[in-house]
Design a protein around this motif. Structure first.
Motif, PDB file in Angstrom:
ATOM      1  N   ARG A  53     -11.741 -54.702   4.579  1.00 35.91           N
ATOM      2  CA  ARG A  53     -10.859 -55.779   5.029  1.00 35.91           C
ATOM      3  C   ARG A  53     -10.061 -55.392   6.261  1.00 35.91           C
ATOM      4  O   ARG A  53      -9.700 -56.237   7.075  1.00 35.91           O
ATOM      5  CB  ARG A  53      -9.889 -56.183   3.911  1.00 35.91           C
ATOM      6  CG  ARG A  53     -10.571 -56.655   2.655  1.00 35.91           C
ATOM      7  CD  ARG A  53      -9.588 -57.284   1.687  1.00 35.91           C
ATOM      8  NE  ARG A  53      -8.554 -56.373   1.207  1.00 35.91           N
ATOM      9  CZ  ARG A  53      -8.723 -55.515   0.218  1.00 35.91           C
ATOM     10  NH1 ARG A  53      -9.900 -55.413  -0.384  1.00 35.91           N
ATOM     11  NH2 ARG A  53      -7.725 -54.741  -0.194  1.00 35.91           N
ATOM     12  N   HIS A 110       2.926 -57.469   4.923  1.00 34.51           N
ATOM     13  CA  HIS A 110       1.725 -58.164   5.386  1.00 34.51           C
ATOM     14  C   HIS A 110       2.114 -59.127   6.494  1.00 34.51           C
ATOM     15  O   HIS A 110       3.005 -59.959   6.318  1.00 34.51           O
ATOM     16  CB  HIS A 110       1.040 -58.928   4.251  1.00 34.51           C
ATOM     17  CG  HIS A 110      -0.322 -59.435   4.631  1.00 34.51           C
ATOM     18  ND1 HIS A 110      -0.498 -60.586   5.373  1.00 34.51           N
ATOM     19  CD2 HIS A 110      -1.570 -58.940   4.401  1.00 34.51           C
ATOM     20  CE1 HIS A 110      -1.793 -60.776   5.573  1.00 34.51           C
ATOM     21  NE2 HIS A 110      -2.457 -59.797   4.998  1.00 34.51           N
ATOM     22  N   ASP A 130      -0.593 -65.145  -1.090  1.00 27.15           N
ATOM     23  CA  ASP A 130      -1.698 -64.657  -1.918  1.00 27.15           C
ATOM     24  C   ASP A 130      -2.254 -63.347  -1.378  1.00 27.15           C
ATOM     25  O   ASP A 130      -2.616 -62.446  -2.154  1.00 27.15           O
ATOM     26  CB  ASP A 130      -2.805 -65.704  -1.984  1.00 27.15           C
ATOM     27  CG  ASP A 130      -2.412 -66.929  -2.812  1.00 27.15           C
ATOM     28  OD1 ASP A 130      -1.405 -66.857  -3.541  1.00 27.15           O
ATOM     29  OD2 ASP A 130      -3.109 -67.954  -2.699  1.00 27.15           O
ATOM     30  N   LYS A 131      -2.315 -63.217  -0.046  1.00 23.32           N
ATOM     31  CA  LYS A 131      -2.829 -61.978   0.545  1.00 23.32           C
ATOM     32  C   LYS A 131      -1.885 -60.812   0.259  1.00 23.32           C
ATOM     33  O   LYS A 131      -2.328 -59.703  -0.070  1.00 23.32           O
ATOM     34  CB  LYS A 131      -3.029 -62.154   2.049  1.00 23.32           C
ATOM     35  CG  LYS A 131      -4.203 -63.059   2.411  1.00 23.32           C
ATOM     36  CD  LYS A 131      -4.393 -63.145   3.914  1.00 23.32           C
ATOM     37  CE  LYS A 131      -5.567 -64.040   4.279  1.00 23.32           C
ATOM     38  NZ  LYS A 131      -6.853 -63.503   3.806  1.00 23.32           N
ATOM     39  N   LEU A 133       0.167 -60.588  -2.273  1.00 30.11           N
ATOM     40  CA  LEU A 133       0.049 -60.299  -3.700  1.00 30.11           C
ATOM     41  C   LEU A 133      -1.172 -59.427  -3.969  1.00 30.11           C
ATOM     42  O   LEU A 133      -1.103 -58.459  -4.739  1.00 30.11           O
ATOM     43  CB  LEU A 133      -0.029 -61.609  -4.480  1.00 30.11           C
ATOM     44  CG  LEU A 133      -0.188 -61.481  -6.004  1.00 30.11           C
ATOM     45  CD1 LEU A 133       0.970 -60.699  -6.612  1.00 30.11           C
ATOM     46  CD2 LEU A 133      -0.295 -62.869  -6.639  1.00 30.11           C
ATOM     47  N   GLN A 134      -2.290 -59.741  -3.320  1.00 33.07           N
ATOM     48  CA  GLN A 134      -3.504 -58.944  -3.500  1.00 33.07           C
ATOM     49  C   GLN A 134      -3.302 -57.513  -3.029  1.00 33.07           C
ATOM     50  O   GLN A 134      -3.607 -56.554  -3.760  1.00 33.07           O
ATOM     51  CB  GLN A 134      -4.669 -59.576  -2.734  1.00 33.07           C
ATOM     52  CG  GLN A 134      -5.945 -58.735  -2.767  1.00 33.07           C
ATOM     53  CD  GLN A 134      -7.020 -59.258  -1.815  1.00 33.07           C
ATOM     54  OE1 GLN A 134      -6.836 -60.269  -1.131  1.00 33.07           O
ATOM     55  NE2 GLN A 134      -8.148 -58.575  -1.760  1.00 33.07           N
ATOM     56  N   GLU A 135      -2.755 -57.350  -1.808  1.00 34.83           N
ATOM     57  CA  GLU A 135      -2.622 -56.005  -1.246  1.00 34.83           C
ATOM     58  C   GLU A 135      -1.530 -55.209  -1.965  1.00 34.83           C
ATOM     59  O   GLU A 135      -1.675 -53.996  -2.161  1.00 34.83           O
ATOM     60  CB  GLU A 135      -2.333 -56.083   0.252  1.00 34.83           C
ATOM     61  CG  GLU A 135      -3.348 -56.897   1.061  1.00 34.83           C
ATOM     62  CD  GLU A 135      -4.783 -56.446   0.894  1.00 34.83           C
ATOM     63  OE1 GLU A 135      -5.038 -55.336   0.398  1.00 34.83           O
ATOM     64  OE2 GLU A 135      -5.684 -57.226   1.279  1.00 34.83           O
ATOM     65  N   SER A 137      -0.665 -55.542  -5.133  1.00 32.15           N
ATOM     66  CA  SER A 137      -1.224 -55.155  -6.427  1.00 32.15           C
ATOM     67  C   SER A 137      -2.221 -54.011  -6.267  1.00 32.15           C
ATOM     68  O   SER A 137      -2.240 -53.071  -7.070  1.00 32.15           O
ATOM     69  CB  SER A 137      -1.901 -56.356  -7.083  1.00 32.15           C
ATOM     70  OG  SER A 137      -0.984 -57.405  -7.313  1.00 32.15           O
ATOM     71  N   THR A 138      -3.039 -54.075  -5.211  1.00 37.66           N
ATOM     72  CA  THR A 138      -4.019 -53.016  -4.960  1.00 37.66           C
ATOM     73  C   THR A 138      -3.316 -51.687  -4.704  1.00 37.66           C
ATOM     74  O   THR A 138      -3.724 -50.638  -5.230  1.00 37.66           O
ATOM     75  CB  THR A 138      -4.909 -53.380  -3.756  1.00 37.66           C
ATOM     76  OG1 THR A 138      -5.599 -54.605  -4.030  1.00 37.66           O
ATOM     77  CG2 THR A 138      -5.918 -52.280  -3.470  1.00 37.66           C
ATOM     78  N   SER A 248       7.089 -57.006  -9.536  1.00 36.90           N
ATOM     79  CA  SER A 248       6.348 -57.890  -8.643  1.00 36.90           C
ATOM     80  C   SER A 248       6.736 -59.349  -8.833  1.00 36.90           C
ATOM     81  O   SER A 248       6.897 -60.090  -7.856  1.00 36.90           O
ATOM     82  CB  SER A 248       4.843 -57.711  -8.884  1.00 36.90           C
ATOM     83  OG  SER A 248       4.085 -58.612  -8.100  1.00 36.90           O
TER      84      SER A 248
END
Length: 282
Positions: A53, A110, A130-131, A133-135, A137-138, A248
């Motif tokens: 990504r 982000h 959403d992006k 949240l994804q990063e 969490s990762t 979070s």
């Protein structure tokens, strides 16, 4: 600055929405308790996990921690000088460098950046949320898997940077009163005329259920675009404050409230003339 996305603050009025918002950059940031065990080698391990990504990287100096405080006067921090190694802030960029993930020992950020691409569409808050949240969490899973620690959020920030163009001719004088509603009032007499330069910073308290939740900072500054020397006004909005719980869920609840305040504040401080130019639909 359109309103698409998740945001609730108890305000029942419809969120302002624009078809052609002047947004040039957005940054969503979660600050957490420092990860003292995070080493430079860990950044490389994490990049291997997200490289599909974010294929490009850069190193930058770390952003200093910031905490919004209320109530009693706070003593300024005492600076200490030492010989310790300062951990960098790593940038991970996508192919066209419009998406940017920043990580340091106490932050995940982000960004979306327009980068002077006039046709680049603003992806809206919900998508950027959403992006993040994804990063986030990762990275949290990576930190726990590598036994580095745990992410405990303590402050959140949402930043909008708007580039507002008025005069298409380079070097033309910018009429700030056409953009910023509070400056449409007149002087008390005729002595002063239009100012040559106007820079302003305003701050507003964001209320919470048990007291202040954070602050909205709005700055206004005229400048020139470096690529073509075109004059513009930079209007920056920063919402910063503490999550209502150190996790979070609490962090994203604050970011949603910050989005509501940033959008409503932007609409409130700018003029109906500019709203028409930006295609306000509600």
């Amino acid at each position: 600055m359109p309103s698409n996305g998740t945001a609730t603050t108890g305000n029942s009025a419809p969120m302002p929405e624009f078809l052609r918002p002047p947004v040039a950059e957005v940054a969503l940031s979660i600050q957490f308790e420092p990860l003292t065990g995070l080493r430079v080698a860990h950044f490389g391990l994490f990049w291997a996990q997200i490289r599909d990504r974010f294929p490009k990287t850069q190193e930058q100096p770390p952003v200093q921690p910031v905490v919004e405080r209320f109530g009693a006067r706070v003593q300024p921090p005492q600076f200490q000088f030492g010989v310790g190694i300062v951990s960098p802030r790593c940038w991970f960029l996508d192919h066209d460098e419009t998406a940017l993930l920043q990580i340091q020992t106490d932050r995940v950020i982000h960004n979306w950046r327009k980068l002077d691409r006039e046709s680049a569409p603003y992806p809206h808050y919900g998508i950027l949320r959403d992006k993040l949240l994804q990063e986030f969490s990762t990275f949290a899973q990576f930190v726990e898997r590598e036994k580095i620690g745990k992410l405990v959020p303590n402050q959140c920030e949402l930043t909008y940077i708007n580039h507002i163009f008025l005069d298409p001719k380079a070097g033309g004088q910018l009429d700030v009163t056409r953009v910023i509603a509070p400056w449409q009032g007149g002087y008390s007499d005729s002595f002063l005329k239009d100012p040559e330069i106007l820079n302003a910073t305003l701050s507003f308290v964001i209320p919470g259920p048990a007291g202040p939740a954070g602050r909205l900072y709005i700055t206004v500054a005229p400048t020139w675009r470096m690529s073509d020397n075109r004059p513009l006004i930079v209007l920056q909005s920063i919402c910063r404050g503490a999550p209502d719980s150190p996790d979070s869920d609490g962090a994203f609840r604050f970011l949603d409230q910050a989005h509501d305040w940033a959008v409503r504040g932007f609409a409130s401080i700018t003029t109906p003339e500019m709203h028409s130019i930006w295609g306000r639909t509600r």
